[in-house]
Design a protein around this motif. Structure first.
Motif, PDB file in Angstrom:
ATOM      1  N   THR A  96       2.945   2.121   5.599  1.00  0.00           N
ATOM      2  CA  THR A  96       2.026   1.052   5.237  1.00  0.00           C
ATOM      3  C   THR A  96       2.790  -0.249   5.000  1.00  0.00           C
ATOM      4  N   THR A 102      -2.517   0.837  -0.989  1.00  0.00           N
ATOM      5  CA  THR A 102      -2.664   2.115  -0.276  1.00  0.00           C
ATOM      6  C   THR A 102      -3.128   3.194  -1.241  1.00  0.00           C
ATOM      7  N   SER A 118       6.231  -3.263   1.945  1.00  0.00           N
ATOM      8  CA  SER A 118       6.232  -2.267   3.021  1.00  0.00           C
ATOM      9  C   SER A 118       6.827  -0.946   2.535  1.00  0.00           C
ATOM     10  N   ASP A 143       5.177  -3.330   9.797  1.00  0.00           N
ATOM     11  CA  ASP A 143       4.720  -2.077  10.403  1.00  0.00           C
ATOM     12  C   ASP A 143       5.933  -1.370  10.989  1.00  0.00           C
TER      13      ASP A 143
END
Length: 754
Positions: A96, A102, A118, A143
């Motif tokens: 993520t 998240t 991240s 990403d």
């Protein structure tokens, strides 16, 4: 390594390999973990790399580059707690670019990780068990690519292999404990009673690779290809064998193996792992770990079986790569077999060379459990994580009486265990002295004690045990351990040997009892919602008359004019028994017309395993020459409690007032028709339960050979009339079970029941 490729993965692994080989002093374990985090952070252009390792039920931050170093060994979380705990629970990566948003995110302020958005975490797992979690983080939203995820998974696999090899082991309190060094205790389920001390013999291959990194990927690819071709040829050869021509479940398993062995996706994933830098064995183990992780999450039984097939195929592939076999014949004198699961044929291959068996899976009614009972080998099933914890040669104690396993036990535990073995040996000497004496109570009640059997190897126990005959010979074992239907001539020869070995003592043959948890490998099995209540035993025999006829003919020819006792299993209705009996009498007449000798005495009985048969018409009790109460099945149907289900089966006591009253009613009804009745099953071999059955009117019990001595000693020291009075008082009191009052009376009288 922002664009991680297979070549770059190998470079990263080489750097790890070099760093881990360096001598690092007394705290080498911690230093190696620290070096890994630094190398991975640099290789993946990450600002944070952290390793969380399992410490019991928790995950501990064991090393980090980028987070607060003071948090190492202080931060702990439960499995499922936070993103790291979620990865440990699901065994799946989390990738993520906005970690705080998240699902499952939990902030630990001691780490200083609030600035990192991240997050990429992957499980550190080996053979389906999550050992920890490997994490990288960055401040800027990012990403992580599929290549980076794959590269981190490869590193995690190497960490898992090196943990297995003890690379991170140290001596300080914060160091990772050495693998397979500490004592391990677990409680499983009793499969076969008895106790044993010995050393572990592993059934499945164990691979601990000191160098999990492929020095020559091309050579590793060639090794994998050669091993794959080998198992494909082996499977094709088995599929081409004559004994599989008619199909069946065994062929279905082999077809599944063949499908997986040629599956391009399965092969491609292992090849990709080798390209990324893993040795061939580790590449197979990585794929196997993911298969087992999927297996634990799948509830559909068909899919679980297919995943089991893939797991078994991976084991065959590992054996080829490592040159290992199931066992090479060099079985230690005190071998105790440890396996995830095992088939009846494989267990028979080991035979009496084993002192005990411990399975991670299995059930009390499985084929392996039936064979273990026939061989009188202590067996514990559903022993949690035993294949993960045990290593070949480990010292192990198996207490089949209580379902306990002590692996690498401490000295005081081993001493206490040996004292129990010594006491059992002394008791056996006392039982031997009673071998030729009758089982007569102090108030003159005579009880006939018979043994159960299922293999020719059981018959030598007939005389030493003091049994008066074989109350139950399970004929299905000869069918279960073969890949094809046995020939009539082979069965006749076997049954003849059994009768000859028993001499003048009676043998009761139970016809084929298959279905439910006993499925023939060559018989097509249709899915049933509740197999225990489905197409099984006599129902199969009456629908497949050819098999029943063949078996009955084999028994008649084996008798060769001698007395013969035949019993039909799982009779629920009078008509079922009447029809089966008619088939047997037809075969007797057919044998007579062929000029073959027929038994000079033929007794035909039924197993009462369903409550319905207890209420059959009087004509049933008049027609049956004898009745055997099948206690194992009857109890589960009486209480509506599956004996395979640990959540319910132990809630219902054999000495429950309702069940004992039911047994009393059966005994009285049989007595009213002068029909001999016996109780057959595990409870018959437990002295306290046996006493209650005798007090309820039963005068014939059938049990495993080792139980005859304890039960006989108990009977000879007991006044059955007094025991019945105690049970009646307990029944009138309104208590659910008579056990408490009966045990108090037994203890007060000093009656031996162990």
């Amino acid at each position: 390594m922002p664009h991680s490729s297979a070549v770059e993965s190998r470079v990263l692994l080489k750097r790890l390999q070099t760093a881990l080989a360096e001598p690092l002093g007394a705290d080498a374990g911690q230093r190696r973990l620290d070096r890994i985090t630094a190398i991975v952070a640099e290789g993946l252009a990450a600002e944070v790399c952290s390793i969380y390792l399992r410490r019991g039920a928790d995950l501990e931050l064991s090393a980090t580059t980028g987070l607060n170093p003071q948090a190492v060994h202080l931060i702990r979380m439960r499995v499922r707690e936070g993103l790291v705990g979620r990865i440990a629970h699901t065994a799946e990566p989390i990738n993520t670019k906005d970690a705080p948003r998240t699902r499952g995110f939990q902030y630990f302020p001691e780490t200083g990780e609030e600035i990192f958005a991240s997050f990429l975490g992957v499980p550190i797992q080996r053979l389906g068990e999550v050992l920890g979690v490997l994490v990288v983080q960055n401040q800027t939203p990012r990403d992580y690519t599929d290549d980076e995820v794959h590269g981190l998974e490869v590193v995690a696999m190497v960490i898992a292999e090196m943990a297995e090899f003890g690379v991170f082991t140290g001596t300080s309190e914060t160091d990772v404990p050495g693998p397979h060094a500490l004592p391990y205790y677990t409680k499983g389920v009793i499969g076969q009673e008895g106790v044993a001390e010995g050393h572990v013999l592993m059934h499945d291959p164990q691979v601990a690779i000191s160098n999990p990194v492929a020095d020559d990927p091309a050579a590793e690819q060639a090794r994998l290809a050669e091993a794959l071709e080998g198992i494909r040829a082996e499977i094709d050869e088995m599929l081409g064998a004559d004994y599989l021509a008619d199909g069946g479940e065994h062929r279905e398993v082999l077809n599944a193996w063949r499908m997986f062995a040629h599956d391009k996706g399965w092969v491609r994933r292992m090849q990709a792992s080798i390209d990324a830098g893993l040795a061939a064995e580790v590449a197979v183990e990585r794929e196997q770990s993911e298969t087992r992780a999927r297996m634990s999450r799948v509830t559909d039984m068909y899919l679980r079986e297919r995943l089991h097939d893939l797991d078994d195929l991976s084991n065959r592939l590992l054996r080829r790569l490592t040159g290992a076999a199931n066992h090479n014949g060099d079985i230690p004198e005190d071998a105790i077999l440890v396996a995830r699961n095992i088939g009846p044929g494989e267990l028979l291959d080991y035979g009496r060379a084993l002192k005990g068996v411990v399975l991670e899976e299995g059930s009390v009614g499985s084929h392996a459990a039936i064979v273990a009972r026939a061989l009188a080998i202590p067996l514990v099933i559903q022993a949690d994580r035993i294949t993960r914890e045990a290593v070949a040669g480990d010292h192990i104690l198996v207490d089949g009486d209580q379902g306990l396993i002590h692996l690498r036990p401490e000295d005081n535990v081993a001493e206490a265990f040996r004292a129990k073995i010594d006491m059992a040996a002394e008791a056996q000497e006392a039982y031997a002295a009673l071998r030729d004496k009758p089982a007569v109570s102090r108030d003159g009640i005579r009880v006939a004690l018979h043994m159960n059997a299922g293999l020719m190897a059981d018959l030598p126990s007939l005389v030493p045990s003091g049994a008066e005959g074989v109350g139950l010979y399970r004929t299905e074992l000869q069918f279960l351990v073969r890949r094809t239907v046995p020939k009539r001539s082979d069965l006749a020869a076997l049954y003849s040997k059994i009768l000859s070995s028993a001499g003048d003592k009676p043998v009761t043959f139970r016809t084929l009892d298959i279905g439910s948890d006993k499925v023939l490998p060559y018989m097509k099995r249709d899915p049933e919602p509740n197999p225990a209540l489905g197409w099984r035993a006599i129902r199969v025999g009456l629908d497949r008359k050819g098999v029943m006829r063949m078996q009955l003919q084999a028994m008649l020819r084996a008798a060769n004019g001698r007395p013969l006792r035949v019993m039909f299993p799982f009779v629920a209705q009078f008509d079922e028994f009447r029809e089966a009996r008619a088939h047997l009498l037809d075969e007797v007449e057919r044998e007579r017309k062929l000029g073959h000798p027929v038994p000079d005495s033929l007794k035909i009985g039924a197993m009462l395993e369903t409550p319905s048969l207890a209420f059959a018409p009087d004509q049933f009790f008049e027609m049956a020459d004898f009745i055997s109460i099948g206690g194992n099945d009857l109890k589960q149907f009486f209480f509506a409690a599956d004996r395979e289900n640990e959540r319910v089966r132990r809630r219902y006591d054999t000495l429950n007032v309702s069940f004992l009253t039911f047994i009393e009613q059966i005994a009285a009804r049989c007595d009213g028709h002068d029909t001999p009745v016996s109780f057959c099953g595990e409870d018959a071999g437990r002295p306290v339960e046996a006493l209650a059955f005798i007090a309820m009117g039963l005068r014939n019990l059938s049990m495993r050979p080792a139980s005859i001595g304890p039960v006989k000693r108990m009977i000879r020291n007991t006044d059955v009339g007094e025991a019945r009075d105690v049970i009646n008082r307990a029944r009138r009191s309104g208590e659910q079970s008579v056990r408490k009052e009966l045990m108090a009376w037994i203890n007060a009288r000093g009656i031996p029941v162990a």
